[in-house]
Scaffold this active site. Structure first.
Site, PDB file in Angstrom:
ATOM      1  N   MET A 177       9.955  34.790 -10.947  1.00  0.00           N
ATOM      2  CA  MET A 177       9.302  33.482 -10.934  1.00  0.00           C
ATOM      3  C   MET A 177       9.230  32.850 -12.319  1.00  0.00           C
ATOM      4  SD  MET A 177       8.843  33.334  -7.783  1.00  0.00           S
ATOM      5  CE  MET A 177       7.762  31.957  -7.503  1.00  0.00           C
ATOM      6  N   GLY A 221       9.491  42.967  -4.455  1.00  0.00           N
ATOM      7  CA  GLY A 221      10.711  43.716  -4.746  1.00  0.00           C
ATOM      8  C   GLY A 221      11.409  44.294  -3.523  1.00  0.00           C
ATOM      9  N   THR A 222      11.283  43.630  -2.370  1.00  0.00           N
ATOM     10  CA  THR A 222      11.993  44.166  -1.197  1.00  0.00           C
ATOM     11  C   THR A 222      13.508  44.001  -1.369  1.00  0.00           C
ATOM     12  OG1 THR A 222      11.777  42.120   0.071  1.00  0.00           O
ATOM     13  CG2 THR A 222      10.055  43.775   0.379  1.00  0.00           C
ATOM     14  N   ASN A 223      13.924  42.930  -2.028  1.00  0.00           N
ATOM     15  CA  ASN A 223      15.369  42.790  -2.314  1.00  0.00           C
ATOM     16  C   ASN A 223      15.829  43.850  -3.312  1.00  0.00           C
ATOM     17  OD1 ASN A 223      16.816  40.345  -1.022  1.00  0.00           O
ATOM     18  ND2 ASN A 223      14.801  39.531  -1.586  1.00  0.00           N
ATOM     19  N   HIS A 258      17.792  32.467  -3.240  1.00  0.00           N
ATOM     20  CA  HIS A 258      16.790  31.419  -2.993  1.00  0.00           C
ATOM     21  C   HIS A 258      16.548  31.284  -1.488  1.00  0.00           C
ATOM     22  CE1 HIS A 258      14.444  27.882  -3.941  1.00  0.00           C
ATOM     23  NE2 HIS A 258      15.023  27.294  -2.907  1.00  0.00           N
ATOM     24  N   ILE A 297      11.746  30.581 -15.200  1.00  0.00           N
ATOM     25  CA  ILE A 297      13.043  29.923 -15.384  1.00  0.00           C
ATOM     26  C   ILE A 297      13.821  30.599 -16.515  1.00  0.00           C
ATOM     27  CG2 ILE A 297      14.112  27.750 -16.132  1.00  0.00           C
ATOM     28  CD1 ILE A 297      11.924  26.350 -14.438  1.00  0.00           C
ATOM     29  N   ASN A 333      21.171  34.488  -8.464  1.00  0.00           N
ATOM     30  CA  ASN A 333      19.803  34.357  -7.944  1.00  0.00           C
ATOM     31  C   ASN A 333      19.855  34.227  -6.431  1.00  0.00           C
ATOM     32  OD1 ASN A 333      16.940  33.726  -7.939  1.00  0.00           O
ATOM     33  ND2 ASN A 333      17.494  31.579  -7.633  1.00  0.00           N
TER      34      ASN A 333
HETATM   35  C1  GRF Z   1      12.816  36.206  -1.829  1.00  0.00           C
HETATM   36  O1  GRF Z   1      12.486  35.652  -0.601  1.00  0.00           O
HETATM   37  C2  GRF Z   1      13.712  35.286  -2.620  1.00  0.00           C
HETATM   38  O2  GRF Z   1      14.412  34.389  -1.819  1.00  0.00           O
HETATM   39  C3  GRF Z   1      12.762  34.514  -3.492  1.00  0.00           C
HETATM   40  O3  GRF Z   1      11.726  35.422  -3.773  1.00  0.00           O
HETATM   41  C4  GRF Z   1      11.597  36.363  -2.723  1.00  0.00           C
HETATM   42  C5  GRF Z   1      11.491  37.729  -3.327  1.00  0.00           C
HETATM   43  O4  GRF Z   1      11.083  38.683  -2.399  1.00  0.00           O
HETATM   44  N1  GRF Z   1      13.452  34.012  -4.654  1.00  0.00           N
HETATM   45  P1  GRF Z   1      11.050  40.225  -2.779  1.00  0.00           P
HETATM   46  O5  GRF Z   1      10.213  40.358  -4.029  1.00  0.00           O
HETATM   47  O6  GRF Z   1      12.460  40.671  -2.966  1.00  0.00           O
HETATM   48  O7  GRF Z   1      10.396  40.903  -1.603  1.00  0.00           O
END
Ligand code: GRF
Length: 187
Positions: A88, A14-16, A107, A90, A105
């Site tokens: 993770m 969840g860093t994003n 990627h 679909i 999304n």
């Molecule tokens: C990211 O690198 C994204 O591109 C991929 O999953 C990763 C998620 O990272 N789909 P985080 O959980 O946000 O750290």
């Protein structure tokens, strides 16, 4: 500006998510994060929802009714925008039909190259010169919706999978918010 109510779907660190929560504090950022959905009760990213008092739900994707459960919660929180950030699982045709609003999304490759899993090992194997990340709309095909934003960097000889991941994620923290600005800039 009237911000949209957004939901972030995660399965891992969840860093994003954490980065988007920070951005959403800016009065100019087009979304407020009102809900987090995860299919993984062990997801480290849940901590960011907890710390920021954002409601979250853990769904059991083995249950026949998990999509109903998500849709019910999206409605309760009046969600009109979804970001998949390391989710993770679909998104099914049925779910797309029922939600009918925007889903995006992120990627970790330069789409249309390297759709799917294990991107970094495949990128190295293929001796790519450049890589990066892509933010795209979600449709019924995996990693195939229209592209909103891309960021890239040159691969060096020293780059292994861990380094590629690190560099890619650093770009993601710019690419994802930028994509959200782009989507809502005319609204
Ligand atoms: C990211 O690198 C994204 O591109 C991929 O999953 C990763 C998620 O990272 N789909 P985080 O959980 O946000 O750290």
């Amino acid at each position: 500006m009237v911000k949209k109510n957004a939901c972030i779907f995660i399965s891992g660190k969840g860093t994003n998510l954490s980065n988007l929560i920070k951005k959403s504090r800016d009065y100019n950022f087009p979304i407020n994060i009102r809900l987090v959905v995860t299919n993984n009760k062990e997801a480290k990213g849940i901590i960011h929802a907890k710390k920021n008092s954002i409601p979250y739900i853990v769904i059991n994707t083995n249950s026949r009714y998990f999509e109903n459960q998500i849709i019910t919660n999206l409605n309760i929180h009046n969600i009109s925008f979804i970001c998949l950030a390391g989710y993770m699982k679909i998104i099914s045709k049925n779910f797309l039909k029922r939600f009918r609003k925007t889903i995006i999304n992120i990627h970790p490759s330069l789409l249309p190259k390297f759709k799917g899993l294990n991107t970094f090992s495949r990128i190295l194997k293929n001796k790519e010169v450049k890589t990066g990340c892509t933010v795209h709309y979600v449709n019924e095909k995996l990693d195939e919706g229209n592209i909103i934003n891309k960021k890239s960097f040159f691969i060096t000889k020293q780059d292994d999978e861990a380094k590629l991941k690190y560099k890619t994620q650093k770009l993601e923290y710019f690419a994802f918010p930028e994509a959200i600005y782009k989507i809502f800039k005319d609204n």
